[in-house]
Design an enzyme around this catalytic site. Sequence first.
Site, PDB file in Angstrom:
ATOM      1  N   THR A  15       1.423   4.142   1.598  1.00  0.00           N
ATOM      2  CA  THR A  15       2.175   5.058   2.762  1.00  0.00           C
ATOM      3  C   THR A  15       3.227   4.022   3.364  1.00  0.00           C
ATOM      4  O   THR A  15       4.137   4.191   3.666  1.00  0.00           O
ATOM      5  CB  THR A  15       1.071   5.369   3.947  1.00  0.00           C
ATOM      6  N   CYS A  16       2.494   2.699   3.278  1.00  0.00           N
ATOM      7  CA  CYS A  16       3.180   1.520   3.760  1.00  0.00           C
ATOM      8  C   CYS A  16       4.829   1.502   3.096  1.00  0.00           C
ATOM      9  O   CYS A  16       6.109   1.117   3.495  1.00  0.00           O
ATOM     10  CB  CYS A  16       2.436   0.263   3.981  1.00  0.00           C
ATOM     11  N   THR A  17       4.605   1.334   1.710  1.00  0.00           N
ATOM     12  CA  THR A  17       5.885   1.130   0.811  1.00  0.00           C
ATOM     13  C   THR A  17       6.671   2.349   0.478  1.00  0.00           C
ATOM     14  O   THR A  17       7.963   2.185   0.438  1.00  0.00           O
ATOM     15  CB  THR A  17       5.210   0.559  -0.468  1.00  0.00           C
TER      16      THR A  17
ATOM     17  N   THR B 293       0.986  -1.106  -0.129  1.00  0.00           N
ATOM     18  CA  THR B 293       0.034  -0.200  -0.068  1.00  0.00           C
ATOM     19  C   THR B 293       0.952   1.163   0.058  1.00  0.00           C
ATOM     20  O   THR B 293       2.090   1.250   0.391  1.00  0.00           O
ATOM     21  CB  THR B 293      -1.083   0.070   1.030  1.00  0.00           C
TER      22      THR B 293
END
Length: 161
Positions: free
Chosen positions: A48-50, A46
Amino acid sequence: MTIKVGDRLPAATFKTKTADGVKDITTDEIFKGKKVVLFAVPGAFTPTCTMNHLPGYLENHDAILAKGVDQIAVVAVNDPFVMGAWAQSTGAEGKILFLADGSASFTKAIGLELDLTDAGLGTRSKRYAAIVEDGVVKALNVEEVSGQAVVSAASAILEQL
């Protein structure tokens, strides 16, 4: 009930992708007798996560370990194949331990689940970071907004170590 500083992590078994296939790994194997930085993301791959959350832990990997941390681990409510592919695609394989909590059993046990059903994602994890020593939570930073990685960022954890 949400886990808090001073609480012991509940016993749980995660799945992790290895060169030999998918393996079980328990909370005891990860945390017993160790100092671990554990961070959680709503989902592998996703935005923000990546692009924001995981890269900070990669960039600060050596600095975090230099503070006496034995392991950095990330957990998400994803299957081990997705977590393995995420580790490989980000260059984090071998640096960060990728833990699959596919049924959200650990996430629910610590009270940090996030209902993203309306977005088509089902039950996921809130975004957080924790410092865990010998299975006991010493610091816990939970994001108010899942699309942000501020209090759970590697830089914030590094300041707490």
